[in-house]
Design a protein around this motif. Sequence first.
Motif, short mmCIF file in Angstrom:
data_model
loop_
_atom_site.label_atom_id
_atom_site.label_comp_id
_atom_site.label_asym_id
_atom_site.label_seq_id
_atom_site.Cartn_x
_atom_site.Cartn_y
_atom_site.Cartn_z
N GLU A 111 4.02 11.63 6.12
CA GLU A 111 3.05 10.59 5.82
C GLU A 111 1.80 10.77 6.68
O GLU A 111 1.88 11.03 7.88
N TYR B 185 -1.17 8.97 8.43
CA TYR B 185 -1.52 7.62 8.86
C TYR B 185 -2.57 7.72 9.97
O TYR B 185 -2.84 8.80 10.51
N ASN C 255 -0.32 13.85 -7.96
CA ASN C 255 -0.79 12.46 -7.88
C ASN C 255 0.39 11.48 -7.93
O ASN C 255 0.44 10.51 -7.17
N LYS C 256 1.34 11.73 -8.81
CA LYS C 256 2.51 10.86 -8.97
C LYS C 256 3.34 10.81 -7.69
O LYS C 256 3.92 9.76 -7.35
N ASN C 257 3.37 11.93 -6.96
CA ASN C 257 4.15 12.00 -5.73
C ASN C 257 3.31 11.64 -4.49
O ASN C 257 3.76 11.85 -3.37
N ASN C 258 2.10 11.10 -4.72
CA ASN C 258 1.21 10.66 -3.63
C ASN C 258 0.88 11.78 -2.65
O ASN C 258 0.72 11.55 -1.46
N MET D 198 0.85 -1.20 0.00
CA MET D 198 0.00 0.00 0.00
C MET D 198 0.88 1.25 0.00
O MET D 198 1.78 1.39 0.82
N LYS D 199 0.62 2.16 -0.93
CA LYS D 199 1.47 3.33 -1.04
C LYS D 199 1.20 4.32 0.09
O LYS D 199 0.09 4.42 0.62
N LYS D 200 2.25 5.05 0.46
CA LYS D 200 2.11 6.06 1.49
C LYS D 200 1.37 7.27 0.93
O LYS D 200 1.57 7.65 -0.22
N VAL D 201 0.52 7.86 1.75
CA VAL D 201 -0.15 9.11 1.40
C VAL D 201 0.59 10.24 2.10
O VAL D 201 0.76 10.22 3.32
#
Length: 202
Positions: A127, A129, A83-86, A1-4
């Motif tokens: 991040e 979380y 978007n690409k860099n989350n 799961m990618k970091k937001v």
Amino acid sequence: MKKVLTIKEEYSSKIEVSKSQFYSFLIPLNDESKVNEIIKQKRNEFVKARHVCYAYIINSNYKYSDDGEPSGTAGKPLYELLNKNNLTNCILIVVRIFGGVLLGAGRLLRTYVESGLESINKAKFYEIYTEFLIKLEVKLENINLIKGYLTKFKYEIVNVIYDEVSTIEFYSSKDVINELENTFYGMILNASIIEKERLREV
């Protein structure tokens, strides 16, 4: 799961291409109603600007604008950078002061991307979380025992109030209320839990 990821402060940069000046800004944004105010502020700051292009993402909501540039050359590429860099909960703005030389759609697009990247590359990311903020109510005679247990197992204690009915608040990555009630049977008078979004540096 990618970091937001998100940011806590504003970052800016400037490049010049064929006499046009491009000023980029990466700004924290948690409320869509603030967008018009931010754009207005940049227009007032750069009164000679011909275009104030932008893109923002707030959770699952997003919007972008070319502000008069050829369609697809500014707003959408800026959105794709976010978007690409989350990245979320931020707005990426590029202000262009026209220098009299037309760049052409392809070069214009590349320049907006380069300008936006300049600010993104300067940024410190955090991040997003989720953790649980747990509050326990216990008798004063038991508070230090429970506090010692939480400290031993490295829970982040954020508040302790010593009173006849004492309270202790701490963060946990999971719901541990039942576990604590079993460990300290009869000592916990009341317990509550709230899910919280938190930030940590990456």
